[in-house]
Design a protein around this motif. Structure first.
Motif, PDB file in Angstrom:
ATOM      1  N   GLU A 178      28.724  53.029  48.690  1.00 13.35           N
ATOM      2  CA  GLU A 178      28.864  54.151  49.609  1.00 13.35           C
ATOM      3  C   GLU A 178      29.065  53.583  51.015  1.00 13.35           C
ATOM      4  N   ILE A 179      30.206  53.911  51.611  1.00 14.16           N
ATOM      5  CA  ILE A 179      30.470  53.550  53.006  1.00 14.16           C
ATOM      6  C   ILE A 179      30.217  54.814  53.817  1.00 14.16           C
ATOM      7  N   GLU A 180      29.242  54.769  54.699  1.00 12.79           N
ATOM      8  CA  GLU A 180      28.768  55.970  55.389  1.00 12.79           C
ATOM      9  C   GLU A 180      29.313  56.034  56.817  1.00 12.79           C
ATOM     10  N   GLU A 193      27.602  63.912  58.349  1.00 12.63           N
ATOM     11  CA  GLU A 193      27.969  62.576  57.903  1.00 12.63           C
ATOM     12  C   GLU A 193      28.873  62.659  56.680  1.00 12.63           C
ATOM     13  N   LEU A 194      29.605  61.587  56.458  1.00 15.52           N
ATOM     14  CA  LEU A 194      30.526  61.484  55.325  1.00 15.52           C
ATOM     15  C   LEU A 194      30.250  60.188  54.586  1.00 15.52           C
ATOM     16  N   GLU A 195      30.281  60.245  53.240  1.00 18.27           N
ATOM     17  CA  GLU A 195      30.155  59.055  52.410  1.00 18.27           C
ATOM     18  C   GLU A 195      31.455  58.834  51.655  1.00 18.27           C
ATOM     19  N   LEU A 196      31.935  57.597  51.674  1.00 17.98           N
ATOM     20  CA  LEU A 196      33.209  57.223  51.058  1.00 17.98           C
ATOM     21  C   LEU A 196      32.944  56.221  49.940  1.00 17.98           C
ATOM     22  N   THR A 197      33.526  56.492  48.760  1.00 21.65           N
ATOM     23  CA  THR A 197      33.409  55.590  47.616  1.00 21.65           C
ATOM     24  C   THR A 197      34.784  55.354  47.011  1.00 21.65           C
ATOM     25  N   PHE A 198      35.081  54.110  46.668  1.00 18.75           N
ATOM     26  CA  PHE A 198      36.325  53.763  45.975  1.00 18.75           C
ATOM     27  C   PHE A 198      36.020  53.361  44.540  1.00 18.75           C
ATOM     28  N   ILE A 199      36.852  53.816  43.606  1.00 18.69           N
ATOM     29  CA  ILE A 199      36.846  53.289  42.238  1.00 18.69           C
ATOM     30  C   ILE A 199      38.255  52.768  41.991  1.00 18.69           C
ATOM     31  N   ALA A 200      38.416  51.458  42.125  1.00 12.86           N
ATOM     32  CA  ALA A 200      39.746  50.850  42.095  1.00 12.86           C
ATOM     33  C   ALA A 200      40.095  50.371  40.697  1.00 12.86           C
ATOM     34  N   GLY A 201      41.388  50.400  40.389  1.00 12.99           N
ATOM     35  CA  GLY A 201      41.929  49.874  39.149  1.00 12.99           C
ATOM     36  C   GLY A 201      43.179  49.066  39.433  1.00 12.99           C
ATOM     37  N   PRO A 202      43.888  48.616  38.409  1.00 11.11           N
ATOM     38  CA  PRO A 202      45.055  47.749  38.615  1.00 11.11           C
ATOM     39  C   PRO A 202      46.218  48.418  39.344  1.00 11.11           C
ATOM     40  N   ARG A 203      46.416  49.716  39.166  1.00  9.49           N
ATOM     41  CA  ARG A 203      47.595  50.382  39.737  1.00  9.49           C
ATOM     42  C   ARG A 203      47.252  51.502  40.715  1.00  9.49           C
TER      43      ARG A 203
END
Length: 257
Positions: A178-180, A193-203
């Motif tokens: 979580e990037i806040e 406030e805002l929380e940012l989350t990434f779920i990355a994959g190959p494409r």
């Protein structure tokens, strides 16, 4: 180069130093380095070398919260070899980072709240001995950089980042980042406030947003949630448009916009 002595319990006196190549790495990219060894006072059989990637994760248990260290990738980089007394040995390695590896540096600067590390392990005399933990700096993917830069342009201000135990839909990790941010600009009227989350994959990657409502005297505080997908071959402007649309949807969902 600083050698660290290991295996004192076995009387081997083996010394080791792991040197990473380059200043950092990105999710899905190669982590390269060299493990340097110096033999002790006698010959010894090294049964294997392992590289362990670790992360400090926050865990909630009832009303309590504590931090623990998770290993999110452990890979053998060398098999059995004989290390002669006083001899020096080098073992290059290359490890492909998981796509979901959390970000720990932006623009060459460590990300406050994040602690990732690289630990070298030696298998010797049927036991594993671990070296010191060296910091690991993981920079964002270009698509992640576009989203982070867009939030900056929209007036959001970075607060901190951390890792929470749990598995999100579409994720394979036992924790998520979580990037806040503090809300700024026009969004200060709608969010605290805002929380940012990434779920990355190959494409492509999923972007998850969670914001808390700016409440008043007669309004209770609620969180609002949005999730959208960004392809790596999208134009950078498309990621910013998707982000803008996601924030507007979150505001409208509670009648904030």
């Amino acid at each position: 180069m600083v050698f660290r002595k290991l295996m004192a319990a076995f009387g081997a006196g083996v010394e080791v130093d792991t040197v990473l190549a380059g200043a950092g790495v990105r999710p899905g990219g190669p982590l390269r380095g060299v493990v340097h060894f110096r033999g002790g006072g006698s010959d010894y059989k090294v049964e294997g070398i392992y590289i362990d990637l670790t992360a400090v994760v926050e865990v909630e248990s009832g009303d309590n919260e504590y931090k623990t260290t998770y290993s999110f990738l452990r890979q053998q980089v060398a098999g059995t070899f004989q290390l002669a007394s006083g001899a020096q040995h080098q073992q290059p390695f290359e490890i492909m980072m998981p796509w979901e590896t959390p970000i720990s540096a932006i623009g060459g600067h460590p990300l406050h709240g994040m602690r990732l590390g690289v630990q070298t392990e030696l298998a010797l005399a049927g036991a594993i001995d671990k070296g010191d933990l060296d910091p690991l700096f993981v920079s964002p993917l270009p698509a992640q950089e576009h989203v982070i830069a867009a939030l900056d342009r929209m007036g959001f201000h970075f607060k901190k980042a951390d890792l929470e135990r749990g598995t999100l839909y579409g994720s394979t990790m036992p924790f998520f980042q979580e990037i806040e941010y503090y809300a700024g600009g026009q969004w200060r009227r709608h969010f605290n406030e805002l929380e940012l989350t990434f779920i990355a994959g190959p494409r492509q990657m999923d972007v998850i947003l969670e914001a808390d409502k700016r409440g008043g005297f007669l309004t209770s505080s609620h969180d609002s949630y949005n999730r959208f997908t960004v392809r790596y071959d999208d134009h950078p402007g498309q990621a910013e448009q998707a982000l803008q649309h996601g924030l507007e949807q979150m505001a409208r969902r509670r009648g904030w916009f």
